[in-house]
Motif scaffolding. Structure first.
Motif, PDB file in Angstrom:
ATOM      1  N   GLN A 153      -5.081   2.961   9.995  1.00 25.19           N
ATOM      2  CA  GLN A 153      -4.365   3.035   8.715  1.00 25.19           C
ATOM      3  C   GLN A 153      -4.740   1.864   7.816  1.00 25.19           C
ATOM      4  O   GLN A 153      -4.893   2.012   6.612  1.00 25.19           O
ATOM      5  CB  GLN A 153      -2.856   3.046   8.968  1.00 25.19           C
ATOM      6  CG  GLN A 153      -2.356   4.362   9.551  1.00 25.19           C
ATOM      7  CD  GLN A 153      -0.858   4.325   9.846  1.00 25.19           C
ATOM      8  OE1 GLN A 153      -0.276   3.267  10.038  1.00 25.19           O
ATOM      9  NE2 GLN A 153      -0.244   5.486   9.886  1.00 25.19           N
ATOM     10  N   ALA A 160       0.830  -1.202   0.000  1.00 25.73           N
ATOM     11  CA  ALA A 160       0.000   0.000   0.000  1.00 25.73           C
ATOM     12  C   ALA A 160       0.872   1.263   0.000  1.00 25.73           C
ATOM     13  O   ALA A 160       2.048   1.241   0.373  1.00 25.73           O
ATOM     14  CB  ALA A 160      -0.926   0.002   1.212  1.00 25.73           C
ATOM     15  N   SER A 161       0.263   2.375  -0.429  1.00 24.71           N
ATOM     16  CA  SER A 161       0.996   3.641  -0.480  1.00 24.71           C
ATOM     17  C   SER A 161       1.412   4.114   0.901  1.00 24.71           C
ATOM     18  O   SER A 161       2.343   4.916   1.034  1.00 24.71           O
ATOM     19  CB  SER A 161       0.121   4.702  -1.168  1.00 24.71           C
ATOM     20  OG  SER A 161      -1.105   4.865  -0.462  1.00 24.71           O
ATOM     21  N   SER A 162       0.743   3.610   1.940  1.00 25.80           N
ATOM     22  CA  SER A 162       1.094   3.993   3.315  1.00 25.80           C
ATOM     23  C   SER A 162       2.377   3.323   3.793  1.00 25.80           C
ATOM     24  O   SER A 162       2.916   3.681   4.834  1.00 25.80           O
ATOM     25  CB  SER A 162      -0.053   3.612   4.257  1.00 25.80           C
ATOM     26  OG  SER A 162      -0.264   2.217   4.239  1.00 25.80           O
ATOM     27  N   LEU A 169     -12.231   2.302  -2.965  1.00 26.90           N
ATOM     28  CA  LEU A 169     -12.604   3.505  -3.707  1.00 26.90           C
ATOM     29  C   LEU A 169     -12.003   3.474  -5.103  1.00 26.90           C
ATOM     30  O   LEU A 169     -12.663   3.808  -6.095  1.00 26.90           O
ATOM     31  CB  LEU A 169     -12.131   4.741  -2.948  1.00 26.90           C
ATOM     32  CG  LEU A 169     -12.364   6.104  -3.646  1.00 26.90           C
ATOM     33  CD1 LEU A 169     -13.858   6.326  -3.883  1.00 26.90           C
ATOM     34  CD2 LEU A 169     -11.787   7.239  -2.818  1.00 26.90           C
ATOM     35  N   ILE A 170     -10.729   3.060  -5.191  1.00 21.29           N
ATOM     36  CA  ILE A 170     -10.067   2.984  -6.507  1.00 21.29           C
ATOM     37  C   ILE A 170     -10.793   1.986  -7.406  1.00 21.29           C
ATOM     38  O   ILE A 170     -11.046   2.253  -8.589  1.00 21.29           O
ATOM     39  CB  ILE A 170      -8.593   2.596  -6.330  1.00 21.29           C
ATOM     40  CG1 ILE A 170      -7.828   3.743  -5.640  1.00 21.29           C
ATOM     41  CG2 ILE A 170      -7.945   2.274  -7.670  1.00 21.29           C
ATOM     42  CD1 ILE A 170      -6.402   3.387  -5.292  1.00 21.29           C
ATOM     43  N   SER A 182      -8.017   2.646   6.468  1.00 29.02           N
ATOM     44  CA  SER A 182      -7.874   3.651   5.414  1.00 29.02           C
ATOM     45  C   SER A 182      -7.373   3.045   4.118  1.00 29.02           C
ATOM     46  O   SER A 182      -7.872   3.352   3.033  1.00 29.02           O
ATOM     47  CB  SER A 182      -6.908   4.748   5.891  1.00 29.02           C
ATOM     48  OG  SER A 182      -6.655   5.683   4.866  1.00 29.02           O
ATOM     49  N   ASP A 183      -6.383   2.157   4.234  1.00 32.24           N
ATOM     50  CA  ASP A 183      -5.867   1.483   3.030  1.00 32.24           C
ATOM     51  C   ASP A 183      -6.948   0.647   2.365  1.00 32.24           C
ATOM     52  O   ASP A 183      -7.078   0.618   1.135  1.00 32.24           O
ATOM     53  CB  ASP A 183      -4.676   0.596   3.398  1.00 32.24           C
ATOM     54  CG  ASP A 183      -3.456   1.405   3.810  1.00 32.24           C
ATOM     55  OD1 ASP A 183      -3.374   2.584   3.397  1.00 32.24           O
ATOM     56  OD2 ASP A 183      -2.608   0.878   4.540  1.00 32.24           O
ATOM     57  N   ASP A 184      -7.739  -0.035   3.198  1.00 29.85           N
ATOM     58  CA  ASP A 184      -8.816  -0.874   2.661  1.00 29.85           C
ATOM     59  C   ASP A 184      -9.842  -0.027   1.928  1.00 29.85           C
ATOM     60  O   ASP A 184     -10.272  -0.349   0.805  1.00 29.85           O
ATOM     61  CB  ASP A 184      -9.470  -1.652   3.806  1.00 29.85           C
ATOM     62  CG  ASP A 184     -10.581  -2.571   3.318  1.00 29.85           C
ATOM     63  OD1 ASP A 184     -10.325  -3.385   2.420  1.00 29.85           O
ATOM     64  OD2 ASP A 184     -11.711  -2.454   3.834  1.00 29.85           O
ATOM     65  N   LEU A 185     -10.242   1.097   2.551  1.00 32.41           N
ATOM     66  CA  LEU A 185     -11.221   1.974   1.915  1.00 32.41           C
ATOM     67  C   LEU A 185     -10.662   2.616   0.649  1.00 32.41           C
ATOM     68  O   LEU A 185     -11.378   2.812  -0.342  1.00 32.41           O
ATOM     69  CB  LEU A 185     -11.658   3.061   2.912  1.00 32.41           C
ATOM     70  CG  LEU A 185     -12.457   2.560   4.128  1.00 32.41           C
ATOM     71  CD1 LEU A 185     -12.741   3.711   5.089  1.00 32.41           C
ATOM     72  CD2 LEU A 185     -13.765   1.912   3.690  1.00 32.41           C
ATOM     73  N   GLN A 186      -9.355   2.949   0.682  1.00 32.37           N
ATOM     74  CA  GLN A 186      -8.730   3.545  -0.501  1.00 32.37           C
ATOM     75  C   GLN A 186      -8.732   2.574  -1.679  1.00 32.37           C
ATOM     76  O   GLN A 186      -9.058   2.963  -2.807  1.00 32.37           O
ATOM     77  CB  GLN A 186      -7.295   3.952  -0.167  1.00 32.37           C
ATOM     78  CG  GLN A 186      -6.571   4.621  -1.347  1.00 32.37           C
ATOM     79  CD  GLN A 186      -5.141   4.996  -0.991  1.00 32.37           C
ATOM     80  OE1 GLN A 186      -4.649   4.633   0.056  1.00 32.37           O
ATOM     81  NE2 GLN A 186      -4.488   5.710  -1.861  1.00 32.37           N
ATOM     82  N   MET A 187      -8.407   1.305  -1.399  1.00 39.30           N
ATOM     83  CA  MET A 187      -8.412   0.317  -2.477  1.00 39.30           C
ATOM     84  C   MET A 187      -9.826   0.084  -3.008  1.00 39.30           C
ATOM     85  O   MET A 187     -10.041  -0.052  -4.219  1.00 39.30           O
ATOM     86  CB  MET A 187      -7.795  -0.988  -1.970  1.00 39.30           C
ATOM     87  CG  MET A 187      -6.283  -0.920  -1.783  1.00 39.30           C
ATOM     88  SD  MET A 187      -5.523  -2.495  -1.293  1.00 39.30           S
ATOM     89  CE  MET A 187      -6.019  -2.587   0.418  1.00 39.30           C
TER      90      MET A 187
END
Length: 451
Positions: A318, A44-46, A328-329, A321-326
């Motif tokens: 975090q 992940a980007s984090s 969303l993408i 957040s990573d899960d939601l970001q993926m």
């Protein structure tokens, strides 16, 4: 209070349930070692890593936060076999069972390390590492036995140090293999041989540095038990200072290098320092034993503290957040595909309704209909001509002109009515008679009726 009202007192919110399950998992199972194949790896980007570990029958989701993965020496990739040290946990937002990885190693070296820890625990439980079995190193050494390769760097280093510090010390070399499948038996045989001969004051067992696989012979059970059974004080000198083998734990004294072992048995002006080193080793082993005895309780309370740790809470957020970001993408990608399909459909419909397309279509239709129209007109003309000829024929059949042409005539009164009977005329009435080639006008003089 009825049964229903009593049961209502135990109703939990979903978040409360996942929190309780997470606490049970983390407090009961604690830290474990696991071997498996990496799949679904995502960096992940984090900076956190997310992956699954699987074998032929099952798989489990894992997370390795950047605070731990920055020290990993391997670069994970799908299909790779790894050994991980992890804590069992639960990802509360989804209720997913997962592992929080603390360490990751390649399965080859990792399995060796796991075997190292298992055998270490077994031998420690048997008491082979207990301090009460340790023999003191003699203050005065006249003969030193060396169990190592006769051609290796270790024996050269030992001889160099002994010759420099105390040339009077006699050296007896018990040559052995120090690496390979048969090295463990070779080393143990050499130790038993030295013990049976009983011709030296102290025995140095070791070799030069190398990888974990290179030093593995000194971690095998035959070598450890041979050192434990040896009645001659044994100094373990395996590898470099950072290398630790099971031979170090069972030996009467551990030297960080073969050269250091030679210094320990060759007394000189630094005898007091060497004695302090020995005491330090004994103290270190006692501290390690004490730490091992209290480690279990420490880990339990550490897990309880970790439940309230802001760092762990932040890591969970975090991860969410990573899960939601993926997600969303992925949703944006699906929406983009849908919009592209809609635009392509509208473009197709728009192209179908453009004046240029309609004009081309009308021209094509005109080109197709014109021959058909001409053919239809010609067919209609022929049909009408045939019908006209037929009607003319039929008309000619019933036409009075045809009758007149055969020699008949038609007479009319003054009003133009056709005279069919004698009763239709009167005397002195003017008549007109139509013949085949003209008209004849006459006046009635008399009238006679036939009987």
């Amino acid at each position: 209070m009825n049964h229903f009202e009593q049961s209502k007192q135990h109703i939990l919110q979903v978040s409360e349930l996942t929190k309780k399950v997470r606490f049970i998992l983390e407090s009961e199972l604690r830290t474990l070692w696991l071997c498996g194949e990496i799949s679904n790896f995502i960096a992940a980007s984090s900076g956190h890593w997310y992956l699954s570990l699987k074998d032929s029958k099952a798989q489990v989701r894992c997370a390795m936060f950047k605070g731990n993965n920055r020290y990993t020496r391997i670069k994970p990739q799908n299909g790779q076999q790894v050994l991980v040290k992890a804590k069992v946990s639960l990802y509360e937002p989804r209720g997913d069972f997962q592992l929080i990885i603390e360490q990751m190693e390649d399965a080859g070296e990792g399995l060796l390390r796991q075997q190292f820890e298992l055998l270490k625990g077994q031998l420690q439980a048997e008491g082979l590492f207990d301090q009460r079995y340790k023999q003191p190193i003699p203050d005065t050494v006249t003969k030193v036995g060396i169990v190592t390769s006769s051609t290796g760097a270790a024996v050269k280093d030992i001889l160099t140090v002994l010759n420099r510090r105390n040339p009077s010390i006699e050296v007896i070399i018990y040559p052995t293999l120090v690496q390979g499948e048969t090295a463990a038996n070779s080393i143990s045989d050499a130790i038993y041989t030295a013990n049976e001969r009983d011709e030296c004051d102290v025995l140095i067992v070791g070799r030069g540095g190398g990888s974990l696989e290179d030093l593995w012979a000194f971690n095998e059970e035959p070598v450890v038990r041979a050192i434990f059974d040896c009645e001659i004080p044994v100094i373990s000198a395996v590898g470099h200072e950072v290398d630790t083998s099971l031979s170090d734990y069972v030996a009467d004294l551990r030297a960080p290098t073969p050269s250091a072992a030679a210094e320990l048995v060759s007394k000189d002006n630094q005898a007091r320092i060497n004695q302090l080193v020995h005491l330090k080793q004994r103290l270190t082993q006692q501290i390690r034993q004490l730490i091992s005895d209290h480690k279990a309780n420490f880990q339990y309370f550490n897990h309880q503290l970790a439940m309230l740790s802001p760092v762990q809470q932040l890591q969970s957020q975090q991860q969410l957040s990573d899960d939601l970001q993926m997600r969303l993408i992925q949703a944006m990608q699906r929406q983009q595909v849908s919009l592209n399909n809609s635009i392509a459909l509208l473009q197709t419909r728009l192209n179908g309704q453009s004046p240029e397309t309609l004009l081309i279509r009308a021209k094509q239709q005109h080109a197709q209909l014109q021959p058909r129209l001409i053919k239809a007109m010609l067919q209609l003309k022929d049909k009408k001509q045939q019908q006209l000829a037929k009607n003319a024929h039929n008309l000619n059949i019933v036409s009075p002109l045809a009758t007149i042409a055969r020699g008949y005539s038609i007479s009319r009164d003054e009003q133009g009515n056709i005279i069919k009977r004698v009763a239709d005329v009167s005397r002195s009435e003017q008549l007109s008679t139509q013949l085949n080639d003209g008209m004849v006008f006459s006046k009635i003089i008399s009238i006679e009726k036939s009987e």
